[in-house]
Design an enzyme around this catalytic site. Sequence first.
Site, PDB file in Angstrom:
ATOM      1  N   ARG A 116       6.903  76.421 135.793  1.00  0.00           N
ATOM      2  CA  ARG A 116       7.134  76.484 134.347  1.00  0.00           C
ATOM      3  C   ARG A 116       8.393  77.296 134.036  1.00  0.00           C
ATOM      4  O   ARG A 116       9.180  76.931 133.150  1.00  0.00           O
ATOM      5  CB  ARG A 116       5.922  77.098 133.656  1.00  0.00           C
ATOM      6  CG  ARG A 116       6.001  77.117 132.128  1.00  0.00           C
ATOM      7  CD  ARG A 116       4.647  77.463 131.525  1.00  0.00           C
ATOM      8  NE  ARG A 116       4.672  77.409 130.080  1.00  0.00           N
ATOM      9  CZ  ARG A 116       4.669  78.487 129.279  1.00  0.00           C
ATOM     10  NH1 ARG A 116       4.603  79.700 129.832  1.00  0.00           N
ATOM     11  NH2 ARG A 116       4.700  78.364 127.972  1.00  0.00           N
ATOM     12  N   HIS A 120      11.618  75.863 131.952  1.00  0.00           N
ATOM     13  CA  HIS A 120      12.097  76.522 130.742  1.00  0.00           C
ATOM     14  C   HIS A 120      13.507  77.084 130.923  1.00  0.00           C
ATOM     15  O   HIS A 120      14.259  77.209 129.950  1.00  0.00           O
ATOM     16  CB  HIS A 120      11.126  77.628 130.333  1.00  0.00           C
ATOM     17  CG  HIS A 120       9.857  77.113 129.724  1.00  0.00           C
ATOM     18  ND1 HIS A 120       9.096  77.849 128.842  1.00  0.00           N
ATOM     19  CD2 HIS A 120       9.211  75.934 129.863  1.00  0.00           C
ATOM     20  CE1 HIS A 120       8.040  77.147 128.469  1.00  0.00           C
ATOM     21  NE2 HIS A 120       8.085  75.976 129.093  1.00  0.00           N
ATOM     22  N   ASN A 148       8.050  81.175 125.276  1.00  0.00           N
ATOM     23  CA  ASN A 148       7.937  82.028 126.465  1.00  0.00           C
ATOM     24  C   ASN A 148       7.160  83.318 126.250  1.00  0.00           C
ATOM     25  O   ASN A 148       6.563  83.849 127.194  1.00  0.00           O
ATOM     26  CB  ASN A 148       9.337  82.395 126.968  1.00  0.00           C
ATOM     27  CG  ASN A 148      10.167  81.186 127.362  1.00  0.00           C
ATOM     28  OD1 ASN A 148       9.630  80.203 127.865  1.00  0.00           O
ATOM     29  ND2 ASN A 148      11.459  81.248 127.131  1.00  0.00           N
ATOM     30  N   HIS A 247       1.551  69.455 135.179  1.00  0.00           N
ATOM     31  CA  HIS A 247       0.328  69.980 134.558  1.00  0.00           C
ATOM     32  C   HIS A 247      -0.919  69.556 135.330  1.00  0.00           C
ATOM     33  O   HIS A 247      -2.027  69.688 134.828  1.00  0.00           O
ATOM     34  CB  HIS A 247       0.244  69.520 133.102  1.00  0.00           C
ATOM     35  CG  HIS A 247       1.201  70.230 132.200  1.00  0.00           C
ATOM     36  ND1 HIS A 247       1.382  69.875 130.882  1.00  0.00           N
ATOM     37  CD2 HIS A 247       2.043  71.287 132.432  1.00  0.00           C
ATOM     38  CE1 HIS A 247       2.286  70.673 130.332  1.00  0.00           C
ATOM     39  NE2 HIS A 247       2.697  71.534 131.262  1.00  0.00           N
TER      40      HIS A 247
END
Length: 383
Positions: A116, A120, A148, A247
Amino acid sequence: MRSDETTSCGAEGLSESGGCREDELATLLLKVEMNGDIERSASSVLAAKVARKKMTMNKLSLATFFLIFGAFAALANAQLSATFYQTTCPNVTSVVSSIIQQALQSDARIGASIIRLHFHDCFVQGCDASILLDNAANIASEKDALPNANSTRGFDVLDNIKTALESQCRGVVSCADILAIAAQVSVTLGGGPSWAVPLGRRDSTTADQNGANNLIPAPTEVLSSIQSKFTTVGLDTTDLVALSGAHTFGRAQCRFFVNRLYNFTGNNTPDPTLDSNYLATLRQLCPQGGDGTVLANLDPTTPNGFDNNYFSNLQGNRGLLQSDQELLSTSGAATIPIVNSFSSNQTLFFQSFATAMIKMGNFRPLTGSSGQIRASCRRVNGS
Protein backbone atom coordinates in the site's frame (compact mmCIF):
# COMPACT_ATOMS: atom_id res chain seq x y z
CA MET A 1 8.39 0.02 -37.41
CA ARG A 2 8.49 -3.73 -37.05
CA SER A 3 11.84 -5.35 -36.43
CA ASP A 4 11.59 -7.26 -39.70
CA GLU A 5 11.44 -3.95 -41.60
CA THR A 6 14.86 -2.84 -40.35
CA THR A 7 17.44 -2.64 -43.14
CA SER A 8 21.19 -2.18 -43.37
CA CYS A 9 22.62 1.30 -43.95
CA GLY A 10 24.90 0.16 -46.78
CA ALA A 11 24.91 2.23 -50.00
CA GLU A 12 22.25 -0.09 -51.40
CA GLY A 13 20.59 -0.73 -48.05
CA LEU A 14 19.28 2.70 -47.03
CA SER A 15 15.57 2.28 -47.61
CA GLU A 16 13.23 5.16 -48.25
CA SER A 17 11.09 3.79 -45.45
CA GLY A 18 13.73 5.04 -43.01
CA GLY A 19 14.95 1.64 -41.94
CA CYS A 20 18.56 2.47 -41.00
CA ARG A 21 19.74 3.24 -37.50
CA GLU A 22 21.73 6.33 -36.58
CA ASP A 23 24.63 4.28 -35.22
CA GLU A 24 24.90 2.34 -38.48
CA LEU A 25 24.84 5.56 -40.48
CA ALA A 26 27.58 7.05 -38.31
CA THR A 27 29.76 3.97 -38.86
CA LEU A 28 29.31 4.16 -42.60
CA LEU A 29 30.15 7.86 -42.75
CA LEU A 30 33.33 7.16 -40.76
CA LYS A 31 34.31 4.55 -43.35
CA VAL A 32 33.65 7.09 -46.11
CA GLU A 33 36.00 9.55 -44.45
CA MET A 34 38.75 6.95 -44.07
CA ASN A 35 38.67 5.08 -47.36
CA GLY A 36 39.25 7.74 -50.01
CA ASP A 37 37.88 8.11 -53.52
CA ILE A 38 36.05 4.80 -53.84
CA GLU A 39 34.10 5.41 -50.68
CA ARG A 40 33.49 9.06 -51.65
CA SER A 41 31.70 7.74 -54.70
CA ALA A 42 29.58 5.54 -52.49
CA SER A 43 28.95 8.48 -50.22
CA SER A 44 27.48 10.44 -53.13
CA VAL A 45 24.96 7.68 -53.65
CA LEU A 46 24.33 7.61 -49.94
CA ALA A 47 23.84 11.38 -49.79
CA ALA A 48 21.22 11.24 -52.53
CA LYS A 49 19.35 8.49 -50.76
CA VAL A 50 19.57 10.34 -47.45
CA ALA A 51 17.98 13.35 -49.16
CA ARG A 52 15.15 11.16 -50.45
CA LYS A 53 14.77 9.71 -46.95
CA LYS A 54 14.43 13.21 -45.47
CA MET A 55 11.69 14.04 -47.98
CA THR A 56 9.87 10.86 -46.99
CA MET A 57 10.29 11.61 -43.30
CA ASN A 58 8.67 15.00 -43.81
CA LYS A 59 5.58 13.15 -44.93
CA LEU A 60 5.23 11.14 -41.76
CA SER A 61 1.75 11.32 -40.36
CA LEU A 62 1.03 12.99 -37.04
CA ALA A 63 0.12 9.58 -35.62
CA THR A 64 3.55 8.23 -36.56
CA PHE A 65 5.20 11.23 -34.94
CA PHE A 66 3.45 10.56 -31.68
CA LEU A 67 4.38 6.88 -31.90
CA ILE A 68 8.04 7.81 -32.22
CA PHE A 69 7.72 10.45 -29.49
CA GLY A 70 6.20 7.85 -27.19
CA ALA A 71 9.07 5.48 -27.86
CA PHE A 72 11.59 8.15 -26.91
CA ALA A 73 9.58 9.01 -23.81
CA ALA A 74 9.73 5.35 -22.82
CA LEU A 75 13.52 5.55 -22.96
CA ALA A 76 13.36 7.80 -19.89
CA ASN A 77 12.70 4.65 -17.91
CA ALA A 78 15.41 2.67 -19.67
CA GLN A 79 17.87 3.77 -17.00
CA LEU A 80 16.13 1.42 -14.58
CA SER A 81 17.60 -2.06 -14.57
CA ALA A 82 17.06 -5.19 -12.50
CA THR A 83 20.86 -5.47 -12.23
CA PHE A 84 21.44 -1.88 -11.16
CA TYR A 85 23.03 -2.89 -7.82
CA GLN A 86 24.76 -6.03 -9.09
CA THR A 87 28.23 -4.69 -8.31
CA THR A 88 27.53 -1.86 -5.86
CA CYS A 89 25.19 -3.70 -3.46
CA PRO A 90 24.66 -7.28 -4.66
CA ASN A 91 22.84 -8.47 -1.52
CA VAL A 92 20.15 -5.79 -1.58
CA THR A 93 17.21 -8.11 -2.25
CA SER A 94 18.28 -10.71 0.30
CA VAL A 95 18.63 -8.00 2.97
CA VAL A 96 15.15 -6.68 2.21
CA SER A 97 13.67 -10.19 2.21
CA SER A 98 15.29 -11.16 5.49
CA ILE A 99 13.94 -8.14 7.36
CA ILE A 100 10.43 -8.51 5.96
CA GLN A 101 10.38 -12.20 6.88
CA GLN A 102 11.34 -11.24 10.40
CA ALA A 103 8.60 -8.59 10.55
CA LEU A 104 5.99 -11.08 9.31
CA GLN A 105 6.59 -13.28 12.34
CA SER A 106 4.90 -10.71 14.57
CA ASP A 107 2.76 -8.83 12.04
CA ALA A 108 0.89 -10.89 9.45
CA ARG A 109 -0.33 -7.85 7.58
CA ILE A 110 2.96 -6.00 7.18
CA GLY A 111 3.36 -7.20 3.58
CA ALA A 112 0.04 -5.70 2.53
CA SER A 113 0.91 -2.48 4.37
CA ILE A 114 4.18 -2.15 2.47
CA ILE A 115 2.50 -2.70 -0.89
CA ARG A 116 0.00 0.00 0.00
CA LEU A 117 2.87 2.39 0.75
CA HIS A 118 4.37 1.67 -2.67
CA PHE A 119 1.02 2.34 -4.39
CA HIS A 120 0.44 5.58 -2.51
CA ASP A 121 3.99 6.70 -3.24
CA CYS A 122 3.86 6.11 -6.99
CA PHE A 123 0.52 7.88 -7.48
CA VAL A 124 1.99 11.13 -6.12
CA GLN A 125 4.86 12.70 -8.17
CA GLY A 126 6.10 9.25 -9.18
CA CYS A 127 7.86 6.43 -7.35
CA ASP A 128 10.30 8.60 -5.42
CA ALA A 129 9.78 7.67 -1.74
CA SER A 130 8.15 11.06 -1.07
CA ILE A 131 5.59 9.27 1.12
CA LEU A 132 8.36 8.34 3.56
CA LEU A 133 9.36 11.93 4.37
CA ASP A 134 8.40 13.29 7.79
CA ASN A 135 7.26 16.85 8.38
CA ALA A 136 10.12 19.34 8.25
CA ALA A 137 10.70 23.05 7.70
CA ASN A 138 9.97 22.79 3.97
CA ILE A 139 8.11 19.46 3.96
CA ALA A 140 4.39 18.98 4.54
CA SER A 141 4.40 15.21 4.89
CA GLU A 142 2.23 13.05 2.68
CA LYS A 143 1.79 10.87 5.77
CA ASP A 144 -0.73 13.46 7.01
CA ALA A 145 -2.83 13.47 3.84
CA LEU A 146 -6.33 12.04 4.22
CA PRO A 147 -5.64 8.74 2.38
CA ASN A 148 -2.58 8.11 4.58
CA ALA A 149 -3.19 9.62 8.00
CA ASN A 150 -3.56 7.03 10.76
CA SER A 151 -3.67 4.20 8.24
CA THR A 152 -0.35 3.90 6.38
CA ARG A 153 2.16 1.83 8.29
CA GLY A 154 5.38 -0.14 7.87
CA PHE A 155 7.71 2.84 8.11
CA ASP A 156 9.70 1.21 10.91
CA VAL A 157 10.34 -1.88 8.79
CA LEU A 158 11.62 0.29 5.95
CA ASP A 159 13.84 2.14 8.43
CA ASN A 160 15.32 -1.19 9.50
CA ILE A 161 15.98 -2.14 5.89
CA LYS A 162 17.64 1.20 5.20
CA THR A 163 19.85 0.90 8.27
CA ALA A 164 20.96 -2.60 7.28
CA LEU A 165 21.76 -1.54 3.73
CA GLU A 166 23.61 1.57 4.85
CA SER A 167 25.87 -0.64 6.95
CA GLN A 168 26.69 -2.76 3.89
CA CYS A 169 26.46 -0.28 1.00
CA ARG A 170 26.58 3.23 2.39
CA GLY A 171 24.91 5.86 0.23
CA VAL A 172 24.08 3.41 -2.57
CA VAL A 173 20.49 2.11 -2.36
CA SER A 174 17.66 4.62 -2.55
CA CYS A 175 14.58 4.53 -0.36
CA ALA A 176 12.45 4.49 -3.53
CA ASP A 177 14.14 1.26 -4.64
CA ILE A 178 13.87 -0.21 -1.14
CA LEU A 179 10.11 0.35 -1.26
CA ALA A 180 9.81 -1.20 -4.74
CA ILE A 181 11.83 -4.26 -3.74
CA ALA A 182 9.95 -4.59 -0.44
CA ALA A 183 6.62 -4.59 -2.29
CA GLN A 184 7.76 -7.40 -4.58
CA VAL A 185 9.17 -9.43 -1.70
CA SER A 186 5.94 -8.97 0.28
CA VAL A 187 3.84 -10.34 -2.58
CA THR A 188 6.13 -13.32 -3.11
CA LEU A 189 6.30 -14.18 0.58
CA GLY A 190 2.51 -14.06 0.67
CA GLY A 191 2.32 -16.76 -2.00
CA GLY A 192 2.03 -14.45 -4.98
CA PRO A 193 4.18 -13.98 -8.08
CA SER A 194 7.78 -12.87 -8.25
CA TRP A 195 9.26 -10.50 -10.81
CA ALA A 196 12.54 -8.77 -11.56
CA VAL A 197 12.19 -5.26 -10.14
CA PRO A 198 13.73 -2.54 -12.34
CA LEU A 199 16.03 -0.49 -10.10
CA GLY A 200 17.97 2.75 -10.20
CA ARG A 201 15.43 5.19 -8.79
CA ARG A 202 16.58 8.10 -6.66
CA ASP A 203 14.78 9.81 -3.81
CA SER A 204 12.82 13.03 -3.95
CA THR A 205 13.73 16.09 -1.92
CA THR A 206 10.09 17.21 -1.81
CA ALA A 207 6.68 15.86 -0.82
CA ASP A 208 3.23 16.73 -2.15
CA GLN A 209 0.56 16.50 0.52
CA ASN A 210 -2.03 18.16 -1.70
CA GLY A 211 -1.28 15.65 -4.45
CA ALA A 212 -1.71 12.81 -1.98
CA ASN A 213 -5.13 14.20 -1.05
CA ASN A 214 -6.27 14.36 -4.66
CA LEU A 215 -4.41 11.76 -6.73
CA ILE A 216 -4.62 8.58 -4.65
CA PRO A 217 -7.76 6.54 -5.44
CA ALA A 218 -10.17 6.53 -2.51
CA PRO A 219 -12.10 3.47 -1.26
CA THR A 220 -15.40 5.33 -1.72
CA GLU A 221 -14.83 6.45 -5.31
CA VAL A 222 -16.85 5.32 -8.31
CA LEU A 223 -15.15 3.34 -11.04
CA SER A 224 -14.91 6.14 -13.61
CA SER A 225 -13.03 8.34 -11.15
CA ILE A 226 -10.66 5.52 -10.23
CA GLN A 227 -9.99 4.78 -13.90
CA SER A 228 -9.11 8.43 -14.48
CA LYS A 229 -6.55 8.38 -11.68
CA PHE A 230 -4.96 5.19 -12.99
CA THR A 231 -4.75 6.66 -16.49
CA THR A 232 -2.90 9.65 -15.05
CA VAL A 233 -0.06 7.38 -13.95
CA GLY A 234 0.02 5.44 -17.22
CA LEU A 235 -2.01 2.42 -16.14
CA ASP A 236 -4.84 0.88 -18.16
CA THR A 237 -7.99 -1.00 -17.19
CA THR A 238 -6.28 -4.38 -16.93
CA ASP A 239 -3.64 -2.82 -14.68
CA LEU A 240 -6.37 -1.33 -12.52
CA VAL A 241 -8.08 -4.67 -11.97
CA ALA A 242 -4.82 -6.52 -11.43
CA LEU A 243 -3.47 -4.02 -8.90
CA SER A 244 -6.82 -3.95 -7.08
CA GLY A 245 -6.15 -7.65 -6.59
CA ALA A 246 -3.57 -6.66 -3.96
CA HIS A 247 -6.62 -6.48 -1.69
CA THR A 248 -6.44 -10.24 -1.63
CA PHE A 249 -4.64 -9.80 1.68
CA GLY A 250 -4.38 -7.15 4.37
CA ARG A 251 -6.94 -5.24 6.41
CA ALA A 252 -9.05 -2.09 6.20
CA GLN A 253 -10.47 0.08 8.94
CA CYS A 254 -14.23 0.25 9.43
CA ARG A 255 -14.24 3.98 8.67
CA PHE A 256 -13.31 3.25 5.06
CA PHE A 257 -16.46 1.22 4.33
CA VAL A 258 -18.98 1.77 7.14
CA ASN A 259 -21.09 3.98 4.87
CA ARG A 260 -21.86 0.89 2.81
CA LEU A 261 -23.34 -0.85 5.84
CA TYR A 262 -25.90 1.70 7.01
CA ASN A 263 -26.30 4.82 4.90
CA PHE A 264 -24.86 4.23 1.47
CA THR A 265 -26.98 6.69 -0.53
CA GLY A 266 -28.06 9.00 2.26
CA ASN A 267 -31.36 7.15 2.73
CA ASN A 268 -30.32 5.01 5.71
CA THR A 269 -30.00 1.90 3.56
CA PRO A 270 -26.95 -0.31 2.90
CA ASP A 271 -25.16 -0.75 -0.39
CA PRO A 272 -27.46 -3.03 -2.40
CA THR A 273 -24.49 -4.81 -3.96
CA LEU A 274 -23.43 -6.28 -0.59
CA ASP A 275 -24.23 -9.94 0.01
CA SER A 276 -26.77 -10.03 2.87
CA ASN A 277 -24.80 -12.52 4.97
CA TYR A 278 -21.60 -10.58 4.47
CA LEU A 279 -23.44 -7.39 5.42
CA ALA A 280 -24.59 -8.94 8.68
CA THR A 281 -21.04 -10.05 9.49
CA LEU A 282 -19.62 -6.63 8.81
CA ARG A 283 -22.30 -4.91 10.88
CA GLN A 284 -21.32 -7.04 13.86
CA LEU A 285 -17.70 -6.00 13.40
CA CYS A 286 -18.46 -2.35 12.67
CA PRO A 287 -21.59 -1.24 14.57
CA GLN A 288 -23.12 2.10 13.65
CA GLY A 289 -21.36 4.81 15.62
CA GLY A 290 -18.65 2.36 16.69
CA ASP A 291 -14.88 2.51 16.60
CA GLY A 292 -13.87 3.41 13.06
CA THR A 293 -10.36 2.03 13.46
CA VAL A 294 -11.47 -1.59 13.96
CA LEU A 295 -9.93 -3.79 11.28
CA ALA A 296 -11.69 -6.07 8.79
CA ASN A 297 -10.06 -8.56 6.45
CA LEU A 298 -10.02 -7.35 2.87
CA ASP A 299 -10.36 -10.98 1.81
CA PRO A 300 -12.64 -12.93 4.20
CA THR A 301 -11.55 -16.28 2.78
CA THR A 302 -7.71 -16.24 2.79
CA PRO A 303 -6.88 -12.96 4.59
CA ASN A 304 -3.10 -13.46 4.78
CA GLY A 305 -2.42 -15.17 1.46
CA PHE A 306 -1.84 -13.65 -1.95
CA ASP A 307 -4.16 -15.48 -4.37
CA ASN A 308 -7.07 -14.82 -6.72
CA ASN A 309 -9.83 -15.28 -4.12
CA TYR A 310 -10.33 -11.52 -4.13
CA PHE A 311 -12.02 -11.84 -7.52
CA SER A 312 -14.20 -14.74 -6.43
CA ASN A 313 -15.28 -12.58 -3.50
CA LEU A 314 -16.38 -9.86 -5.91
CA GLN A 315 -18.44 -12.41 -7.84
CA GLY A 316 -20.18 -13.28 -4.57
CA ASN A 317 -20.78 -9.57 -3.74
CA ARG A 318 -18.27 -9.78 -0.90
CA GLY A 319 -15.93 -6.98 -1.89
CA LEU A 320 -15.12 -5.06 1.29
CA LEU A 321 -14.56 -1.61 -0.17
CA GLN A 322 -16.86 0.20 -2.56
CA SER A 323 -13.90 0.66 -4.92
CA ASP A 324 -13.47 -3.13 -4.94
CA GLN A 325 -17.07 -4.08 -5.71
CA GLU A 326 -17.34 -1.33 -8.33
CA LEU A 327 -15.08 -3.43 -10.57
CA LEU A 328 -17.83 -6.02 -11.02
CA SER A 329 -21.04 -4.23 -10.08
CA THR A 330 -20.71 -1.23 -12.42
CA SER A 331 -23.07 -2.02 -15.28
CA GLY A 332 -21.34 -2.51 -18.62
CA ALA A 333 -17.87 -1.79 -17.21
CA ALA A 334 -14.82 -3.02 -19.10
CA THR A 335 -13.50 -4.32 -15.79
CA ILE A 336 -16.15 -7.05 -15.51
CA PRO A 337 -14.68 -9.60 -17.96
CA ILE A 338 -11.22 -9.01 -16.50
CA VAL A 339 -12.48 -9.76 -12.99
CA ASN A 340 -14.09 -12.96 -14.29
CA SER A 341 -10.91 -13.99 -16.10
CA PHE A 342 -8.74 -13.46 -13.05
CA SER A 343 -11.23 -15.34 -10.88
CA SER A 344 -10.96 -18.43 -13.07
CA ASN A 345 -7.26 -18.17 -13.89
CA GLN A 346 -4.85 -17.38 -11.07
CA THR A 347 -1.82 -17.67 -13.35
CA LEU A 348 -3.24 -14.95 -15.60
CA PHE A 349 -3.85 -12.75 -12.57
CA PHE A 350 -0.31 -13.28 -11.28
CA GLN A 351 1.19 -12.45 -14.68
CA SER A 352 -0.96 -9.34 -15.06
CA PHE A 353 -0.21 -8.22 -11.53
CA ALA A 354 3.55 -8.47 -12.04
CA THR A 355 3.31 -6.56 -15.32
CA ALA A 356 1.21 -3.83 -13.71
CA MET A 357 3.61 -3.52 -10.77
CA ILE A 358 6.53 -2.99 -13.14
CA LYS A 359 4.56 -0.39 -15.11
CA MET A 360 3.54 1.47 -11.97
CA GLY A 361 7.07 1.31 -10.60
CA ASN A 362 8.36 2.91 -13.79
CA PHE A 363 6.16 5.98 -13.43
CA ARG A 364 8.28 9.15 -13.37
CA PRO A 365 11.29 7.77 -11.52
CA LEU A 366 14.09 10.12 -10.58
CA THR A 367 17.29 8.82 -12.17
CA GLY A 368 20.79 9.96 -13.01
CA SER A 369 21.61 13.13 -11.09
CA SER A 370 18.00 13.96 -10.20
CA GLY A 371 17.00 13.75 -6.55
CA GLN A 372 19.37 12.10 -4.08
CA ILE A 373 20.11 8.91 -2.17
CA ARG A 374 18.75 9.72 1.28
CA ALA A 375 20.78 8.61 4.27
CA SER A 376 17.49 8.34 6.17
CA CYS A 377 14.24 7.62 4.39
CA ARG A 378 12.44 10.03 6.74
CA ARG A 379 14.35 13.19 5.86
CA VAL A 380 16.17 14.98 3.07
CA ASN A 381 19.95 14.90 3.36
CA GLY A 382 21.32 17.84 5.32
CA SER A 383 18.05 18.64 7.04
